[in-house]
Design a protein around this motif. Structure first.
Motif, short mmCIF file in Angstrom:
data_model
loop_
_atom_site.label_atom_id
_atom_site.label_comp_id
_atom_site.label_asym_id
_atom_site.label_seq_id
_atom_site.Cartn_x
_atom_site.Cartn_y
_atom_site.Cartn_z
N THR A 223 24.85 13.87 0.70
CA THR A 223 25.99 13.35 -0.41
C THR A 223 25.72 14.53 -1.47
OG1 THR A 223 24.23 11.76 -1.32
CG2 THR A 223 25.84 10.90 0.11
N ASP A 224 25.15 15.62 -1.12
CA ASP A 224 25.00 16.41 -2.38
C ASP A 224 24.51 16.02 -3.59
OD1 ASP A 224 25.82 18.77 -0.83
OD2 ASP A 224 27.80 18.46 -1.10
N SER A 225 23.42 14.96 -3.57
CA SER A 225 23.24 14.41 -4.85
C SER A 225 22.09 15.15 -5.37
CB SER A 225 22.96 12.99 -4.45
OG SER A 225 24.26 12.39 -3.80
N GLY A 226 21.28 16.02 -4.53
CA GLY A 226 20.11 16.52 -5.01
C GLY A 226 19.84 17.17 -6.33
N LEU A 227 21.04 17.75 -6.84
CA LEU A 227 20.84 18.48 -7.89
C LEU A 227 21.39 17.62 -9.29
CD1 LEU A 227 21.84 22.21 -6.74
CD2 LEU A 227 19.50 20.98 -7.07
N SER A 228 21.64 16.37 -8.99
CA SER A 228 22.62 15.71 -10.04
C SER A 228 21.51 15.30 -11.35
CB SER A 228 23.01 14.34 -9.72
OG SER A 228 22.01 13.80 -8.96
N ILE A 229 20.24 15.47 -11.23
CA ILE A 229 19.38 15.43 -12.31
C ILE A 229 18.53 16.75 -12.44
CG2 ILE A 229 17.31 13.94 -13.10
CD1 ILE A 229 18.08 11.59 -11.25
N THR A 230 18.92 17.38 -13.70
CA THR A 230 18.25 18.61 -13.73
C THR A 230 16.85 18.94 -14.40
OG1 THR A 230 19.48 18.99 -15.70
CG2 THR A 230 20.65 19.33 -13.58
N GLN A 231 16.35 17.64 -14.82
CA GLN A 231 15.05 17.90 -15.59
C GLN A 231 14.06 16.71 -14.51
OE1 GLN A 231 16.21 16.72 -19.42
NE2 GLN A 231 16.46 18.58 -20.06
N TRP A 232 12.76 16.86 -14.80
CA TRP A 232 11.79 16.18 -14.36
C TRP A 232 10.72 15.70 -15.33
CZ3 TRP A 232 10.53 13.38 -10.33
CH2 TRP A 232 9.18 13.05 -9.91
N LYS B 96 26.64 19.64 -15.96
CA LYS B 96 27.55 20.80 -16.02
C LYS B 96 27.09 22.10 -16.28
CE LYS B 96 31.33 17.56 -17.78
NZ LYS B 96 32.25 17.18 -18.88
N GLU B 97 25.82 22.18 -16.77
CA GLU B 97 25.30 23.68 -16.94
C GLU B 97 24.69 24.59 -15.64
OE1 GLU B 97 22.24 23.05 -19.79
OE2 GLU B 97 23.55 22.47 -21.37
N ILE B 98 24.67 23.81 -14.68
CA ILE B 98 24.34 24.42 -13.32
C ILE B 98 25.38 25.07 -12.52
CG2 ILE B 98 22.19 22.79 -13.70
CD1 ILE B 98 23.26 21.59 -10.92
N PRO B 99 25.07 25.89 -11.52
CA PRO B 99 26.00 26.68 -10.72
C PRO B 99 26.67 25.67 -10.10
CG PRO B 99 24.10 28.04 -10.79
CD PRO B 99 23.79 26.56 -11.58
N GLU B 100 26.16 24.55 -9.36
CA GLU B 100 26.92 23.52 -8.36
C GLU B 100 27.94 22.98 -9.12
OE1 GLU B 100 25.00 20.53 -5.59
OE2 GLU B 100 25.35 19.64 -7.47
N TYR B 101 27.90 22.60 -10.16
CA TYR B 101 28.98 21.97 -11.05
C TYR B 101 30.19 23.13 -11.24
CZ TYR B 101 32.17 20.10 -14.48
OH TYR B 101 33.36 19.57 -15.28
N TRP C 236 10.03 18.63 -6.60
CA TRP C 236 10.73 19.46 -7.65
C TRP C 236 10.83 20.94 -7.50
CZ3 TRP C 236 14.00 19.11 -11.45
CH2 TRP C 236 13.96 20.06 -12.44
N TYR C 237 9.79 21.67 -6.83
CA TYR C 237 9.88 22.83 -6.38
C TYR C 237 11.25 23.13 -5.62
CZ TYR C 237 8.77 27.39 -4.04
OH TYR C 237 8.75 28.62 -3.57
N MET C 238 11.49 22.11 -4.75
CA MET C 238 12.95 22.54 -3.86
C MET C 238 14.10 22.24 -5.28
SD MET C 238 14.04 20.02 -0.97
CE MET C 238 14.46 18.63 -2.31
N VAL C 239 13.99 21.35 -5.68
CA VAL C 239 15.25 21.01 -6.71
C VAL C 239 15.33 22.20 -7.58
CG1 VAL C 239 16.18 19.66 -8.42
CG2 VAL C 239 15.19 18.62 -6.39
N SER C 240 14.37 22.77 -8.18
CA SER C 240 14.48 23.82 -9.02
C SER C 240 15.09 25.21 -8.31
CB SER C 240 13.12 24.24 -9.57
OG SER C 240 12.23 24.78 -8.67
N ARG D 24 21.90 29.39 -7.20
CA ARG D 24 22.30 28.83 -6.17
C ARG D 24 23.28 27.76 -6.37
NH1 ARG D 24 19.15 30.01 -1.07
NH2 ARG D 24 20.22 27.95 -0.41
N VAL D 25 23.84 27.46 -5.52
CA VAL D 25 24.67 25.97 -5.36
C VAL D 25 24.07 24.89 -4.74
CG1 VAL D 25 26.90 27.15 -6.03
CG2 VAL D 25 26.48 26.65 -3.88
N ASP D 26 22.88 25.25 -4.16
CA ASP D 26 22.28 24.01 -3.39
C ASP D 26 20.92 24.51 -3.40
OD1 ASP D 26 22.57 26.21 -1.67
OD2 ASP D 26 23.67 25.22 -0.12
N VAL D 27 20.11 23.59 -2.90
CA VAL D 27 18.55 24.06 -2.79
C VAL D 27 18.42 24.95 -1.71
CG1 VAL D 27 17.97 21.87 -3.68
CG2 VAL D 27 18.00 21.82 -1.27
#
Length: 354
Positions: A34-43, A66-71, A140-144, A150-153
């Motif tokens: 669902t392309d949801s993995g980057l929706s939370i940008t902090q840990w 909105k600050e990340i490339p995927e958006y 978290w290493y993956m999400v970062s 990148r626009v995905d992990v």
């Protein structure tokens, strides 16, 4: 009269943990599809357990996304409601991970304090808990990897994350079986044991290759079977200047590798089933043969339908079933006469004759 196995409650708890880990893998698959993995940008280990509780909180979380490339490159113009949909998947995945950590740590402490565990078992379970913690850090290493350029992990980090989860899943099942029926590692039928190991190794490699398919969304192209748009080996398997990285970074190569390895797994399963039937190990033959055929069929249907969410998750669940069947079969073939003395309950002293 044989004393009841004192480790049975620990074994059942571990089997429950294996079920939770399997659920975690499936929810992680949904998060990816669902392309949801980057929706939370902090840990945040503690405060991250709480979702946004007000409209202002939602706007703040959306502003961070909105600050990340995927958006910027993929989801520009997304509404707040659309953002909430992907947010809840990632939030659920992270909090299920937190729950698994607590569901392991608290019973571990209780079993330790009440003397349910002894000897090496205690340190094995501590090792499994540390592996759970490591898995969270790898997540978290993956999400970062998808938050800056990148626009995905990264598909490499996704494969690492899945591989660690599969290792944890397998070790938990193995330890539960070892508590329910302690055995050694010498195979009662060495040839069948080697075939079980071969199957388990091939299946593990295939699941990791599947992580690269998911990471590059390779299942959304070449949706024909058995050929890839009319070719055995797809055009563009290697780039203009062939290199090793092409095997893991080109959609054509990643999907072809996954298809090819599927036939290797089926062949390994067939070899095992033939030998197992000859040796009258029908349970093991049914587990490996049945789960492999089911997974093979799910993979084909998922591919030709361009991987709808429910089929993608069914295929991922099928992979866990194949892995569990392989682990069980390998363990069941170990020699039942070699027991682990440190975990055996003490024998009662014989009564004195008057």
């Amino acid at each position: 009269m044989e004393l009841q196995n004192p480790n049975r409650p620990v074994a059942f708890w571990l089997l429950t943990m294996a079920g939770l880990i399997a659920l975690m893998v499936i929810v992680g698959g949904a998060t990816r599809l669902t392309d949801s993995g980057l929706s939370i940008t902090q840990w945040d280990l503690v405060m991250g357990t709480l979702p946004p509780l007000s409209e202002a909180d939602w706007q703040e979380a959306f502003a961070l996304y909105k600050e990340i490339p995927e958006y910027e490159r993929v989801n520009r113009g997304m509404s707040l409601e659309e953002f909430k949909f992907i947010f809840w998947w990632e939030w659920g995945h992270r909090n299920l991970g937190r729950f698994i950590g607590l569901a392991f740590l608290i019973p571990l402490a209780v079993f330790w304090a009440t003397g349910r565990m002894r000897g090496r078992l205690r340190w094995r379970l501590v090792g499994l808990f540390l592996l759970i913690c490591l898995q969270g850090a790898i997540g978290w290493y993956m999400v970062s990897s998808g938050l800056s350029e990148r626009v995905d992990v990264s598909q490499y980090r996704l494969a690492l994350h899945l591989s660690t989860a599969l290792l944890l899943f397998s070790l938990v099942i193995w330890q539960a079986l070892a508590l329910l029926r302690p055995r050694g590692f010498r195979m009662s039928d060495p040839k069948l044991g080697r075939l079980a190991g071969l199957f388990l190794g091939a299946a593990s490699v295939q699941i990791v290759l599947g992580a690269f398919v998911a990471g590059l969304r390779a299942g959304s192209s070449y949706n024909t079977w058995p050929l890839m748009d009319g070719r055995v080996v797809p055009e563009g398997y290697f780039g203009a200047s062939p290199q090793l990285a092409d095997l893991f970074e080109r959609t054509q190569a990643v999907q072809f590798n996954h298809r090819l390895m599927a036939f290797v797994v089926v062949a390994a399963a067939a070899l095992f089933v033939v030998r197992a039937v000859q040796q009258k190990r029908l349970l093991e033959a049914g587990l490996i043969g049945g789960s492999t055929l089911l997974q093979f069929a799910l993979g084909i249907v998922a591919l030709v339908t361009a991987v709808p969410l429910w089929l993608g998750l069914a295929h991922q669940a099928g992979a866990l079933l194949v892995l569990a069947g392989g682990v069980f079969s390998l363990y069941a073939l170990s020699d039942p006469r070699r027991r682990e003395a440190p975990e055996a309950p003490p024998r009662a002293a014989p009564a004195l004759q008057s």
